[in-house]
Design an enzyme around this catalytic site. Structure first.
Site, PDB file in Angstrom:
ATOM      1  N   LYS A 169      -3.025  13.694 -19.290  1.00 14.31           N
ATOM      2  CA  LYS A 169      -1.710  13.710 -19.257  1.00 14.31           C
ATOM      3  C   LYS A 169      -0.933  14.364 -20.250  1.00 14.31           C
ATOM      4  O   LYS A 169      -1.408  14.244 -21.404  1.00 14.31           O
ATOM      5  CB  LYS A 169      -1.118  12.009 -18.882  1.00 14.31           C
ATOM      6  CG  LYS A 169      -1.789  11.445 -17.754  1.00 14.31           C
ATOM      7  CD  LYS A 169      -1.439  10.139 -17.751  1.00 14.31           C
ATOM      8  CE  LYS A 169      -2.159   9.278 -16.396  1.00 14.31           C
ATOM      9  NZ  LYS A 169      -1.350   9.324 -15.292  1.00 14.31           N
ATOM     10  N   LYS A 176     -15.353   9.536 -13.075  1.00 13.36           N
ATOM     11  CA  LYS A 176     -15.560   8.013 -13.500  1.00 13.36           C
ATOM     12  C   LYS A 176     -16.025   7.575 -12.242  1.00 13.36           C
ATOM     13  O   LYS A 176     -15.604   8.009 -10.973  1.00 13.36           O
ATOM     14  CB  LYS A 176     -14.243   7.360 -14.040  1.00 13.36           C
ATOM     15  CG  LYS A 176     -13.037   7.458 -13.208  1.00 13.36           C
ATOM     16  CD  LYS A 176     -12.073   6.655 -13.390  1.00 13.36           C
ATOM     17  CE  LYS A 176     -12.427   4.879 -13.142  1.00 13.36           C
ATOM     18  NZ  LYS A 176     -11.231   4.005 -13.002  1.00 13.36           N
ATOM     19  N   HIS A 213      -8.887  10.882 -16.802  1.00  9.04           N
ATOM     20  CA  HIS A 213      -7.694  11.684 -16.572  1.00  9.04           C
ATOM     21  C   HIS A 213      -6.522  11.354 -17.318  1.00  9.04           C
ATOM     22  O   HIS A 213      -5.738  12.155 -17.406  1.00  9.04           O
ATOM     23  CB  HIS A 213      -7.413  11.591 -14.855  1.00  9.04           C
ATOM     24  CG  HIS A 213      -6.590  10.432 -14.510  1.00  9.04           C
ATOM     25  ND1 HIS A 213      -7.571   9.285 -14.259  1.00  9.04           N
ATOM     26  CD2 HIS A 213      -5.510   9.971 -14.303  1.00  9.04           C
ATOM     27  CE1 HIS A 213      -6.531   8.306 -13.946  1.00  9.04           C
ATOM     28  NE2 HIS A 213      -5.223   8.831 -13.934  1.00  9.04           N
ATOM     29  N   ASP A 220     -12.251  -0.814 -15.157  1.00 10.90           N
ATOM     30  CA  ASP A 220     -11.675   0.346 -14.412  1.00 10.90           C
ATOM     31  C   ASP A 220     -10.650   0.972 -15.194  1.00 10.90           C
ATOM     32  O   ASP A 220     -10.362   2.151 -14.946  1.00 10.90           O
ATOM     33  CB  ASP A 220     -10.923  -0.308 -12.981  1.00 10.90           C
ATOM     34  CG  ASP A 220     -10.292   0.801 -12.164  1.00 10.90           C
ATOM     35  OD1 ASP A 220     -10.769   1.565 -11.759  1.00 10.90           O
ATOM     36  OD2 ASP A 220      -9.055   0.669 -12.063  1.00 10.90           O
ATOM     37  N   LYS A 245      -2.492  -4.651 -11.957  1.00 11.80           N
ATOM     38  CA  LYS A 245      -1.996  -4.428 -10.719  1.00 11.80           C
ATOM     39  C   LYS A 245      -1.012  -5.338 -10.138  1.00 11.80           C
ATOM     40  O   LYS A 245      -0.695  -6.402 -10.499  1.00 11.80           O
ATOM     41  CB  LYS A 245      -3.026  -4.032  -9.669  1.00 11.80           C
ATOM     42  CG  LYS A 245      -4.219  -3.061 -10.145  1.00 11.80           C
ATOM     43  CD  LYS A 245      -4.755  -2.344  -9.271  1.00 11.80           C
ATOM     44  CE  LYS A 245      -5.736  -1.483  -9.831  1.00 11.80           C
ATOM     45  NZ  LYS A 245      -5.320  -0.033 -10.109  1.00 11.80           N
ATOM     46  N   GLU A 276       0.892  -1.336 -13.293  1.00 14.32           N
ATOM     47  CA  GLU A 276       1.114  -0.639 -12.156  1.00 14.32           C
ATOM     48  C   GLU A 276       1.716  -1.396 -10.980  1.00 14.32           C
ATOM     49  O   GLU A 276       1.660  -2.819 -11.160  1.00 14.32           O
ATOM     50  CB  GLU A 276      -0.211  -0.086 -11.577  1.00 14.32           C
ATOM     51  CG  GLU A 276      -1.143   0.645 -12.586  1.00 14.32           C
ATOM     52  CD  GLU A 276      -2.476   1.217 -11.878  1.00 14.32           C
ATOM     53  OE1 GLU A 276      -2.421   2.276 -11.345  1.00 14.32           O
ATOM     54  OE2 GLU A 276      -3.471   0.450 -11.710  1.00 14.32           O
ATOM     55  N   ARG A 309     -21.130  16.085   2.971  1.00  8.74           N
ATOM     56  CA  ARG A 309     -22.170  16.025   4.007  1.00  8.74           C
ATOM     57  C   ARG A 309     -21.777  16.711   5.301  1.00  8.74           C
ATOM     58  O   ARG A 309     -22.611  16.882   6.128  1.00  8.74           O
ATOM     59  CB  ARG A 309     -22.623  14.600   4.032  1.00  8.74           C
ATOM     60  CG  ARG A 309     -24.088  14.481   4.603  1.00  8.74           C
ATOM     61  CD  ARG A 309     -24.605  13.117   4.442  1.00  8.74           C
ATOM     62  NE  ARG A 309     -23.464  12.017   4.394  1.00  8.74           N
ATOM     63  CZ  ARG A 309     -23.831  10.658   3.846  1.00  8.74           C
ATOM     64  NH1 ARG A 309     -24.780  10.298   3.539  1.00  8.74           N
ATOM     65  NH2 ARG A 309     -22.839  10.029   3.908  1.00  8.74           N
ATOM     66  N   HIS A 321      -9.451   4.338 -19.925  1.00  5.27           N
ATOM     67  CA  HIS A 321      -8.110   4.992 -20.237  1.00  5.27           C
ATOM     68  C   HIS A 321      -7.213   4.169 -21.445  1.00  5.27           C
ATOM     69  O   HIS A 321      -6.930   4.927 -22.307  1.00  5.27           O
ATOM     70  CB  HIS A 321      -7.286   4.512 -19.093  1.00  5.27           C
ATOM     71  CG  HIS A 321      -7.769   5.243 -17.944  1.00  5.27           C
ATOM     72  ND1 HIS A 321      -8.412   6.286 -17.657  1.00  5.27           N
ATOM     73  CD2 HIS A 321      -7.716   4.905 -16.385  1.00  5.27           C
ATOM     74  CE1 HIS A 321      -8.811   6.653 -16.474  1.00  5.27           C
ATOM     75  NE2 HIS A 321      -8.428   5.736 -15.607  1.00  5.27           N
TER      76      HIS A 321
HETATM   77  C1  BG6 Z   1      -7.741   5.215 -12.008  1.00  3.17           C
HETATM   78  C2  BG6 Z   1      -7.989   3.684 -11.585  1.00  3.17           C
HETATM   79  O1  BG6 Z   1      -8.806   5.355 -12.889  1.00  3.17           O
HETATM   80  O2  BG6 Z   1      -6.567   5.152 -12.533  1.00  3.17           O
HETATM   81  C3  BG6 Z   1      -7.120   3.242 -10.673  1.00  3.17           C
HETATM   82  O3  BG6 Z   1      -9.373   3.486 -11.030  1.00  3.17           O
HETATM   83  C4  BG6 Z   1      -5.660   3.322 -11.274  1.00  3.17           C
HETATM   84  O4  BG6 Z   1      -7.290   1.673 -10.509  1.00  3.17           O
HETATM   85  C5  BG6 Z   1      -5.549   4.725 -11.843  1.00  3.17           C
HETATM   86  O5  BG6 Z   1      -4.829   3.049 -10.380  1.00  3.17           O
HETATM   87  C6  BG6 Z   1      -4.327   4.981 -12.557  1.00  3.17           C
HETATM   88  O6  BG6 Z   1      -3.878   6.301 -12.884  1.00  3.17           O
HETATM   89  P1  BG6 Z   1      -2.374   6.954 -12.974  1.00  3.17           P
HETATM   90  O7  BG6 Z   1      -2.619   8.109 -13.216  1.00  3.17           O
HETATM   91  O8  BG6 Z   1      -1.541   6.636 -11.735  1.00  3.17           O
HETATM   92  O9  BG6 Z   1      -1.778   5.938 -14.161  1.00  3.17           O
END
Ligand code: BG6
Length: 482
Positions: free
Chosen positions: A181, A147, A177, A234, A330, A215, A50, A239
């Site tokens: 990996k 996502k 994603h 999330d 987290k 994490e 935008r 994932h």
């Molecule tokens: C994202 C989540 O899809 O993946 C995040 O929204 C998360 O909350 C992240 O931290 C983790 O990805 P990676 O590649 O760092 O393991």
């Protein structure tokens, strides 16, 4: 290490070109592909957002992103200049008409057109419609969708229907994603390119599977999104589910998009409902001078989980009776993602000394320190009789490949180039996403209906106490997070 697969010349339009994902992942990733020589002559990347920016001003933001997110060793001033020269910008109003004719005028014939929707999901429908309306997308164009793909089955279905109005399934690339990996793709190589594991890969020989994505970061700055999401939406629905599928699926007949996705879908559909007693939710507390979850959530009474552990069963011939324990959170002790497959004990021991007896465990380390470890029993060296000990058969991928960690491509690099190549294997199909929500929905509804609060856990710990019990009650324990 890197063998470059040639791709066709392309125009890649990135909606949300000024956003965080574009800055952190998409542009740095594209730069690295350019550096590797994978961006053919004449290919262009067009940022769309935008903001009323000149092309020069937008290019400056991309330059900053590269400066900040590309490792020093990969920066080459001349290459950066050449890459920046490929970048264009168009200021666009997703809901109105502004900018669309300009974008139309920029499109060329006979090149691959890809449109990356790196924007809030509420805009997916608008952008899809504008692309169609202004004749910007053609029958060969691809769209890439970030996502979150919905927040439950109903919203995911609605999103699929909206996109389907203007694009066929073969044109839609839903990103997870994790599938980009290297180590995640390697799960398939390990399973299906070796004879060694597959005969043992079933309930008869496997006691249980642990999937951990831990994490250290909190939700700082993302509270507004995260508080409506939580760890289940999330991380688990997407994932961890993908990891589970790659471990549990039957061998596809070929490494081909629909063959692989058909097998993953079958796994998701075979998942049992999860019992309330097999779910543990946690929320990180304040500690060590850092704020707790609620300070980031804008809601002091938030019941959103920043940690979740689940025991999952797959009802099919291969896995009946072998639990999969999943956990992610987290602000935990360490950043560590791994899959551990614990085999059953041999049926009978011929050794008197059972001391130190342990099961074989195959540990696949996804990040960091990517590698594999196979825990084996051997004879303890020395003349003291037949004593057993456990040692790791250790393979760090960096050592094995003679590569440094920076050579391992980022997930986004691989996935974006797959879009240009037209390869959907590592993208989620619409039915797969819907099936994953169909499994997740009742779990989430269950705790919402019961008004359950997550259990507090200390930052830097390995999660809430109850998560330990989830395994203890089955006579098992989690591997240490480190
Ligand atoms: C994202 C989540 O899809 O993946 C995040 O929204 C998360 O909350 C992240 O931290 C983790 O990805 P990676 O590649 O760092 O393991």
């Amino acid at each position: 290490v890197s063998r470059v697969i040639p791709v066709d010349t392309f125009d890649l339009v990135i909606f949300g070109g000024t956003g965080d994902l574009a800055r952190r992942k998409i542009f740095p990733g594209l730069y690295r592909r350019f550096l590797a020589g994978q961006m053919p002559e004449g290919s262009r990347i067009i940022g769309a957002a935008r903001a009323d920016l000149t092309e020069a001003a937008f290019r400056a933001t991309v330059r900053e992103a590269i400066d900040e997110f590309v490792p020093e060793a990969r920066k080459d001033a001349a290459v950066i200049d050449a890459f920046i020269g490929r970048i264009g910008y168009v200021s666009i109003d997703a809901k109105g008409t502004g900018g669309w004719p300009d974008l139309r005028a920029m499109m060329r014939e006979n090149v691959v057109r890809a449109f990356y929707f790196s924007v809030a999901p509420v805009l997916f429908g608008d952008i899809a419609e504008r692309l169609h309306e202004h004749g910007i997308a053609d029958a060969w164009s691809r769209i890439v969708v970030e996502k979150p793909f919905g927040r439950d089955l109903a919203s995911a279905r609605a999103l699929n229907e909206t996109l389907a109005k203007h694009f066929t399934e073969a044109q839609i690339y839903r990103i997870d994603h994790y599938l980009g990996k290297e180590t995640v793709q390697n799960l398939m190589a390990v399973r299906f390119a070796n004879i060694l594991f597959e005969p043992l890969w079933k309930a008869e020989y496997i006691d249980h599977v642990q999937i951990t994505v831990a994490e250290t970061v909190g939700v700082e700055g993302r509270g507004a999104y995260y508080d409506k999401s939580g760890a289940m939406r999330d991380m688990v629905q997407n994932h961890l589910m993908q990891l589970l599928c790659l471990i549990a699926m039957e061998p596809p007949y070929h490494f081909d998009p629909d063959a692989v996705r058909d097998e993953k879908l079958k796994v998701i559909r075979a998942l049992d409902a999860v019992k309330p007693e097999d779910i543990v939710r946690g929320q990180y507390l304040a500690g060590g001078g850092q704020e707790g979850y609620v300070a980031h959530s804008e809601n002091p009474a938030s019941k959103t989980e920043s940690y979740i552990a689940l025991k999952v069963h797959i009802s099919n011939w291969r896995w009946k009776g072998t639990p999969f324990y999943l956990r992610t959170g987290k602000r935990l002790r360490a950043r560590a993602s791994e899959i551990a497959i614990t085999f059953k004990e041999p049926p009978h021991s011929i050794f008197d000394d059972a001391e130190g007896w342990r099961e074989n465990v195959l540990v696949i380390r996804l990040q960091p320190n990517e590698g594999m470890n196979l825990m084996m029993m051997i004879k303890e060296p020395g003349p003291g009789g037949m004593r057993l000990m456990q040692v790791p058969l250790d393979m760090a991928f960096a050592d094995a490949l003679g590569a440094d960690a920076e050579d391992i491509p980022d997930a986004y690099e691989r996935l974006i180039m797959d879009v240009i190549r037209g390869n959907q294997t590592l993208f989620m199909r619409g039915d797969e996403v819907e099936a994953a929500w169909a499994w997740a929905d009742p779990i989430i509804q269950g705790w919402e209906e019961r008004g359950m609060k997550p259990q507090g856990y200390d930052p830097g710990s390995s999660g809430p106490e109850d998560a330990l019990m989830l395994m203890h009650k089955d006579g098992r324990r989690w591997r240490e997070i480190r």
